[in-house]
Design an enzyme around this catalytic site. Structure first.
Site, PDB file in Angstrom:
ATOM      1  N   CYS A 198     -21.771-119.780  93.346  1.00  0.00           N
ATOM      2  CA  CYS A 198     -22.352-118.488  93.690  1.00  0.00           C
ATOM      3  C   CYS A 198     -23.863-118.552  93.491  1.00  0.00           C
ATOM      4  O   CYS A 198     -24.331-118.858  92.393  1.00  0.00           O
ATOM      5  CB  CYS A 198     -21.780-117.357  92.828  1.00  0.00           C
ATOM      6  N   THR A 246     -17.440-112.706 106.209  1.00  0.00           N
ATOM      7  CA  THR A 246     -18.238-111.597 106.728  1.00  0.00           C
ATOM      8  C   THR A 246     -17.560-110.874 107.897  1.00  0.00           C
ATOM      9  O   THR A 246     -17.726-109.664 108.052  1.00  0.00           O
ATOM     10  CB  THR A 246     -19.624-112.129 107.148  1.00  0.00           C
TER      11      THR A 246
END
Lengths: 303, 280
Positions: free
Chosen positions: A128, A264
């Site tokens: 991340c 997404t």
């Protein structure tokens, strides 16, 4: 049509997964899509303690892309197990829990806690880009990456998928290191850090300054890294990065992905996973193939 | 909440860059509340990539008819403005919590900064259904050209006060100037409440009820000032917030706002919040 694939010990009805952080804990999508048709659901990353995440603004849309700097906001492992896992279990599909630690021990602790029925696999998020400032990610060094995987491997018998970062000099050496450390599969790619600036205020658009770029804009990079990773290891690779359509997903499968993650695109169309699945099935029919395994790695050119 | 197609019945410019769109939701039989929003896909390719959260401006006689008021500010709204009648948009909604309407309250103040007026007319439609009520609406914009919905609020028997930054219409100044002035005349401790500003007709509130509920929407800087005024006069207030959104469904944590109880999602915990709860 045989759409099933195997990742580690986990047998999936189809190769479509929803990516961590883009699908919450699945309950948010229950009224809008048919969860049980999705091959596997990957949860938002869970940490040991609750995390409040980064200050807003956290999102900025770019050309065919999205910058995000959420900062792993989540309620922590105890609340996850108590409040989120029961619903996930009830979906009737495979549940992969994404875990994120600040130390090697935290990863091991999370893996132990999740050694519970209803969890099909763990995805180790060591990549991340939004949580560690001026500091290397676990995924940016083969030794630290391997040490996390080793510790998790000791704590669980469940399938482990290790999610790697595209922001490395040589993804192959990291991939080999996590394979050797006992990871059952590798998922690539996490987002790529980027910046957007407001020319009126002359300040960055995101409070965190940088954010991870996702969406169609990153697909060619993701495909290249999937290709390189697949050539470096013999464990399955799970492809992620800008998949919007069935043809995008097929490209990933052809480049050696045994499964794909949709991220997404869930924001654009919450039913996208099912459309991608249907589209792959149609493609296989048109090509007169009997199953998805027939196309995995088909584009890889033997050297 | 549904994910459906919406037929564009009207898409009309009502002021420079300001458009009103009337949509008919396909196969929708649910309920819609003022303050909720729809997550709308403006185009069909990857630029813009994401949906646009647009609040419900007004609800039709049947709930499958909704009005959206929007201002062209970027690629998404520009695409929307070019859509012609009888074409379809991909929409998800209604989403979010909507305004809370205090059933016993009869004094309402609506404060709208610029496009902040969008969710407040539909709210006023609801408030206007009360038999005895007093509604004061303060509309603000840069210039007279951008003052929209004034007639619609007046048609609902609301007292409308207008502020423009250049003084081309109503009071020269900000809505917060007018609000402060209005509240000073709006004595909450006494039984006879009077509401009004120097430049507008003074109205008397016939049916006394202590206090008032304020509803507001506008830019952050404006909301911060409104919050200060409400705190000073101990006024109950709700605000509809705007933030860049990802999923719109409460999953991605992208649209959070800082509150006294931590980060909250505008799409799911809001978009309507108690104004006093927001940390600016």
């Amino acid at each position: 049509m045989d759409m099933s694939v195997k990742i580690g010990k986990m047998k999936l009805a189809n190769p479509i997964m929803v990516a961590s952080g883009t699908f919450g804990y699945a309950e948010e999508f229950k009224n809008i899509t048919d969860l049980k048709q999705i091959g596997a659901i990957i949860t938002k990353s869970i940490t040991v303690k609750p995390r409040q995440g980064n200050p807003p603004p956290r999102l900025w849309e770019t050309t065919a892309g999205l910058l995000n700097a959420i900062g792993l906001q989540n309620e922590g492992i105890d609340s996850f197990i108590k409040n989120r896992l029961p619903f996930l279990r009830s979906t009737g599909t495979s549940v992969i829990v994404s875990i994120a630690g600040e130390t090697v021990n935290e990863y091991a602790y999370l893996a132990e806690k999740l050694d519970t029925p209803g969890v099909s696999a763990l995805e180790i998020n060591i990549s991340c880009p939004n949580v560690k400032k001026d500091c290397r990610l676990f995924a940016q060094d083969k030794t630290t990456a391997a040490s996390v995987v080793k510790a998790v491997r000791k704590s669980t018998k469940k399938t482990i998928i290790t999610k790697l970062s595209p922001e490395v000099t040589d993804v192959c050496e990291i991939a080999r290191a996590v394979e050797k450390a006992g990871s059952d599969a590798i998922s690539v790619i996490n987002t790529i850090r980027g910046i957007a600036v407001d020319i009126n205020t002359q300040k960055p658009r995101l409070a965190n300054i940088t954010g991870g770029l996702s969406g169609p804009a990153i697909k060619p990079i993701a495909l290249r890294i999937v290709w390189e990773t697949k050539e470096a290891v013999s464990i399955p690779v799970v492809g992620i990065g800008g998949i919007m359509t069935a043809s995008d997903a097929i490209e990933f499968l052809l480049c050696g992905s045994s499964a794909v993650q949709i991220g997404t695109a869930n924001f654009v169309n919450p039913k996208v996973s099912l459309l991608v699945l249907k589209g792959i099935e149609n493609y296989l029919k048109q090509k007169n193939l009997s199953g998805v395994k027939d196309i995995i790695g088909k584009a890889l050119i033997k050297k | 909440m549904v994910h459906t197609k919406a037929e564009i019945l009207i898409n009309q410019m009502i002021a420079p860059d300001h458009f009103k769109m009337v949509l008919r939701l396909k196969d929708f039989r649910g309920s819609v509340k003022p303050g909720q929003f729809f997550h709308i896909r403006a185009g069909s390719d990857y630029d813009p990539l994401l949906r646009r959260p647009l609040s419900i401006h007004r609800i039709g006689n049947s709930t499958d008819i909704i009005e959206i008021l929007y201002k062209v500010v970027g690629k998404g709204t520009q695409l929307m403005s070019r859509r012609s009648k009888d074409t379809y948009l991909d929409v998800i909604g209604p989403l979010g919590n909507g305004f809370k309407i205090a059933k016993r309250q009869r004094n309402f103040i609506i404060v709208a900064g610029g496009m902040g007026v969008a969710p407040l007319l539909g709210l006023c439609d609801e408030l206007a259904k009360f038999r005895k009520k007093n509604i004061a609406v303060i509309l603000g914009a840069k210039t007279a050209d951008y003052i929209v919905c004034e007639k619609e609020f007046r048609d609902l028997k609301a007292t409308v006060l207008v502020a423009t930054e250049d003084g081309s219409r109503g009071v020269k100044g900000l809505v917060t100037d007018v609000l402060a002035d209005t509240i000073k005349r709006f004595d909450l401790r006494e039984t006879g409440i009077k509401l009004g500003a120097k430049n507008t007709s003074e109205l008397t509130i016939a049916n006394y009820q202590p206090g008032a509920t304020l509803y507001t929407c506008g830019c952050k800087a404006m909301l911060e000032q409104v919050a200060k005024i409400c705190r000073r006069y101990n006024l109950e207030a709700q605000a509809s917030l705007e933030e860049r959104m990802g999923c719109g469904l409460g999953a991605c944590m992208g649209c959070v706002v800082n509150t006294v109880s931590g980060y909250k999602r505008v799409c799911k915990d809001g978009p309507v919040f108690e104004l006093g709860e927001i940390i600016f």
